[in-house]
Write an enzyme that holds these catalytic residues in place. Structure first.
Site: not given
Ligand code: VG1
Ligand code: CO
Length: 549
Positions: A119-120, A132, A285, A288, A370
């Site tokens: 993802s990010h 996943k 991905d 968001r 958020e």
């Molecule tokens: C982070 C965000 C959460 C989000 C998750 C997956 O998780 O805070 O809100 O659902 O990333 O997003 P964490 O546990 O690092 O706070 V993504 O777009 O990475 O699938």
């Molecule tokens: Co993502």
């Protein structure tokens, strides 16, 4: 083609525990001997590649195109075939955005899917990779399932894999791998068609025809082809509206996290002279989004609230919303809208997997976090481009600027000033010690005052799923104040280096005065209180966040 099923001896590899959203590790770790294979076998052992009658199942497979995506896809396909799956639907080039994968799982009534993405997190040979599993409803596997997969990785002794040549994933059409069908599909078409059923495309075409200007920053990640097809081809936005539109294995060195820090090029343009009317960015991905108006940043918690208040303006939501759900650290702005609309509201732990049951049960239509994630019951994932299109549909109907819509919203509901401060790559033992001390201090906090604010409650968030009764504990420390202000602290479950501390800060102003402050200034006492109560500097040596959103 040679297709011999083989059973390979292996042994457990420590640490294959999925976090907030799947298993994420440094790419070299994922490329290590048996690493991907062990985890993939654990997935098939838990969910089964055949049903109870021995009939092979159908899965969806795709990823965000990052480094190792193509190689990993071939391994997963060989293992699916060796484990007895009947058919796998793969996005061309092994690419699918997360929401598009969720849609394909549902559209084709499959038995789930595997998404290759971190993802990010940045991508590349020395950056991050992830895997996943999503369920037949299209949503991320719930904790019970990911925990079972983890358990399986701790006892694994062998995995099954076909000895075969690569499948041609670049050519759309039907291919075979052993006895398994591999259907390579256009990754964009079905998703774009779904968007046309939800939003008023003729009105959006008219908007762009009338000179409305937009900038979409796909950050060299997966949404490029989706955004070009929908915004430029189907809606007629000026060619070039989408920037960084070609997905690259290393995201061109960009950090595809759509926030003001990492999407700084977009921010500079939107805050500059001659800014477009509307700006947006999406993550690695594509699940968001960040939305920005000319000269104004929209905090994700506010975005969720505005979308909830205005969703009925889009055809797909004209009948209204069943309810709204937000993750606990997300501001209460959406709750105020739900109350005003007289619809149900829910507060879940962080991570999209907690919204699935509520969506399946028809309890909520819109969900959000958020962290720049918003989505609806059209899929079972957060969906970046969907949020952008809903905003566009609202702008087309209301014929106001983003800034005017936000100001209207705050005048109606008051403003939940909100910010998240991230402290990255803290030594894990230090972060754990700090959180342990903070947790231990919670019982003594109610009744105390700090920064002129009285603490009314302090706890560690626990959630009982209203549909299946499952309980998730230790989901984040909450400190609540008499004036409605709130501090939340938790450690990230998606990072791959040390610990990331997330501090969530919120303060409510009813208005009509005081709605136009800078959030960091409005939150200053709450920020100081958070650092003092957590003894942040003492435990970690930090007091300045790495990322502020
Ligand atoms: C982070 C965000 C959460 C989000 C998750 C997956 O998780 O805070 O809100 O659902 O990333 O997003 P964490 O546990 O690092 O706070 V993504 O777009 O990475 O699938
Ligand atoms: Co993502």
């Amino acid at each position: 083609m040679i297709t011999t099923p083989a059973t390979v001896a292996t042994q457990p590899i420590a640490g294959q525990k999925p976090g907030t959203s799947g298993l994420r590790k440094k790419t070299p770790v994922f490329m290590g001997r048996h690493y991907l294979e062990n985890f993939t076998q654990a997935i098939f052992d838990v969910v089964g590649a055949r049903d109870q009658n021995g009939v092979g199942k159908t899965f969806v497979l795709g990823g965000d195109g990052r480094y190792f995506n193509d190689r990993a896809a071939q391994v997963i396909l060989r293992m699916a075939a060796a484990n007895g799956a009947a058919r796998v639907i793969v996005g061309q080039g092994a690419v699918l955005s997360t929401p598009a994968a969720s849609h394909l799982i549902r559209l084709n009534k499959t038995d789930g899917g595997i998404i290759m993405s971190a993802s990010h997190n940045p991508g590349g040979p020395t950056e991050d990779f992830g895997v996943k599993f999503n369920m037949p409803n299209g949503g991320p596997a719930p904790e019970g399932v990911t925990e079972a997969m983890y358990q399986r990785t701790t006892e694994i002794t062998e995995y099954k894999i076909l000895e075969a040549q690569d499948v041609d994933l670049n050519t759309v059409g039907r291919h075979y791998l052993g006895g398994m069908i591999v259907d390579v599909v256009d990754p964009v078409a079905d998703y774009a068609d779904l968007m046309e059923t939800l939003f008023d495309f003729p009105a959006l075409r008219a908007l762009f025809k009338g000179g409305f200007r937009m900038r979409m920053d796909s950050m060299c990640a997966v949404t490029g082809p989706y955004a070009v097809e929908i915004l430029e081809c189907r809606l007629g936005a000026t060619p070039g509206t989408v920037t960084h539109a070609t997905p690259l294995p290393d995201f061109g060195g960009m950090h595809p996290d759509p926030n003001p820090t990492w999407a700084h090029e977009l921010m500079a343009e939107m805050m500059g002279a001659d800014a477009p009317d509307f700006g947006a960015a999406s993550d690695g991905d594509g699940d968001r989004n960040m939305v920005v108006g000319r000269g104004i940043y929209v905090s994700p918690s506010d975005s969720l609230a505005v979308l909830a208040a205005n969703a009925h303006l889009a055809p797909g939501y004209a009948h209204g919303l069943a309810g709204v759900a937000r993750s606990m650290p997300t501001s209460a702005a959406a709750d105020r809208v739900a109350d005003a609309l007289g619809i149900a509201k829910f507060e879940t732990p962080t991570g999209w997997k907690f919204f699935g049951n509520l969506l399946d049960a028809g309890k909520v239509t819109l969900c959000g976090e958020e962290s720049f994630g918003t989505g609806s019951d059209h899929v079972r994932e957060q969906d970046g481009l969907w949020a952008v299109l809903l905003w566009l549909n609202i702008l087309a109907v209301r014929k106001q600027s983003v800034a005017d819509i936000l100001r209207d919203h705050w005048l109606t509901y008051g403003r939940n000033y909100y910010s998240r401060h991230d402290f990255e790559a803290i030594a894990t033992d230090k972060a754990d010690a700090m959180m342990a001390a903070l947790r231990a201090s919670l019982p003594g906090l109610p009744g105390q005052g700090i920064e002129g604010m009285a603490i009314t409650a302090a706890d560690d968030f626990a959630y009982t799923d209203p549909i299946d009764g499952s309980v998730s504990t230790r989901q984040g420390v909450r400190i609540l104040f008499e004036d409605g202000s709130r501090i939340v602290m938790r450690l990230s479950g998606t990072g791959t280096e040390g610990a990331t501390l997330r501090v969530y800060l919120e303060r409510y102003t009813p208005g009509p005065d005081g709605l136009d402050h800078d959030p960091q200034a409005a939150l200053a006492p709450v920020i100081r209180a958070a650092q003092t109560l957590a003894r942040l500097a003492e435990f970690t040596g930090r007091s300045t966040p790495d990322v502020v959103t």
